[in-house]
Design a protein around this motif. Structure first.
Motif, mmCIF file in Angstrom:
data_model
loop_
_atom_site.group_PDB
_atom_site.id
_atom_site.type_symbol
_atom_site.label_atom_id
_atom_site.label_comp_id
_atom_site.label_asym_id
_atom_site.label_seq_id
_atom_site.Cartn_x
_atom_site.Cartn_y
_atom_site.Cartn_z
ATOM 1 N N GLN A 139 0.982 -1.139 0.082
ATOM 2 C CA GLN A 139 -0.047 0.047 -0.047
ATOM 3 C C GLN A 139 0.932 1.249 -0.107
ATOM 4 N N GLY A 140 2.228 1.014 -0.066
ATOM 5 C CA GLY A 140 3.034 2.049 -0.073
ATOM 6 C C GLY A 140 3.276 2.680 1.426
ATOM 7 N N LEU A 141 2.891 2.309 2.527
ATOM 8 C CA LEU A 141 3.035 2.810 3.841
ATOM 9 C C LEU A 141 4.429 2.653 4.266
ATOM 10 N N LEU A 142 4.977 1.411 3.897
ATOM 11 C CA LEU A 142 6.203 1.131 4.338
ATOM 12 C C LEU A 142 7.281 0.853 2.779
ATOM 13 N N ALA A 143 8.541 0.953 2.926
ATOM 14 C CA ALA A 143 9.146 0.680 2.058
ATOM 15 C C ALA A 143 9.337 -0.508 1.364
ATOM 16 N N ALA A 144 8.972 -0.741 -0.042
ATOM 17 C CA ALA A 144 9.085 -1.999 -0.481
ATOM 18 C C ALA A 144 10.260 -2.764 -0.293
ATOM 19 N N SER A 145 11.440 -1.934 -0.324
ATOM 20 C CA SER A 145 12.723 -2.432 -0.367
ATOM 21 C C SER A 145 13.420 -3.154 0.891
ATOM 22 N N THR A 146 12.561 -2.942 1.994
ATOM 23 C CA THR A 146 12.901 -3.179 3.448
ATOM 24 C C THR A 146 12.778 -4.812 3.459
ATOM 25 N N PRO A 147 13.867 -5.301 3.960
ATOM 26 C CA PRO A 147 13.665 -6.914 3.764
ATOM 27 C C PRO A 147 12.679 -7.450 5.177
ATOM 28 N N ASP A 148 11.927 -8.717 4.923
ATOM 29 C CA ASP A 148 11.084 -8.952 5.650
ATOM 30 C C ASP A 148 11.505 -9.047 7.134
ATOM 31 N N TRP A 149 12.727 -9.677 7.343
ATOM 32 C CA TRP A 149 13.411 -10.062 8.666
ATOM 33 C C TRP A 149 13.397 -8.738 9.439
ATOM 34 N N TRP A 150 13.949 -7.652 8.438
ATOM 35 C CA TRP A 150 13.992 -6.271 9.321
ATOM 36 C C TRP A 150 12.693 -5.565 9.594
#
Length: 180
Positions: free
Chosen positions: A124-135
């Protein structure tokens, strides 16, 4: 209103990991005999607290099922997790619980459900798409842990905690550029 026994136990064992069952019973306002009727051993008691913590966490995720990935859904998840801070802290701080296969599987399942809420927020664009799941997960857990601890120690008002955690999750702590 009397608080659930296992919630009191979680708080006692967090504050004093080596507390005896007699000390736990006293803090809960019951006799040691009554405690032993429910939990014959310390291991049974610790497992019960771990299961309660996991159940509370599962319920927190269930509450945002209708709004996954929205700002309101993220806030709701954070609020529910912060509110159950002592239970989650107990769960996260007790590696002995990792040896319980049922508990470990439930933990993995609810962690995946949390991640799906965060992934939906990414889509939805609220969180950066490039951020790894574990992070994403570790950041959310750290915010919940820190906010719950701050509430416990009186540094943060319980009603302010979810908004502060959400703002940090969405925007970090860096200074925002002002519009010119």
């Amino acid at each position: 209103m009397k608080r659930p026994l296992l919630d009191v136990v979680a708080e006692v064992l967090l504050a004093q990991p080596g507390a005896s069952l007699a000390e736990v019973a006293e803090a809960a306002g019951i006799s040691r005999t009554t405690l032993h009727k429910h939990y014959a051993t310390r291991d049974e008691l610790v497992r019960a607290v771990g299961l309660r913590a996991t159940e509370i966490w599962e319920q927190a995720v269930d509450r945002v099922a209708d709004e996954p990935g929205t700002e309101a859904g993220l806030r709701g998840l954070l609020a529910a997790m912060i509110e159950s801070g002592p239970q989650l802290t107990f769960l996260w701080r007790n590696p002995v619980l990792d040896e319980d296969h049922e508990l470990t599987q439930r933990y993995i399942d609810v962690e995946k459900r949390c991640l799906s809420v965060l992934n939906r927020a990414q889509s939805q664009g609220l969180l950066a798409a490039s951020t790894p799941d574990w992070w994403l997960l570790q950041t959310m857990f750290a915010l919940v842990y820190t906010a719950a601890e701050a509430v416990q120690y009186g540094k943060l008002a319980p009603l302010d905690a979810p908004d502060l955690a959400l703002g940090t999750l969405l925007h970090g702590v860096g200074a925002r550029e002002s519009a010119s």
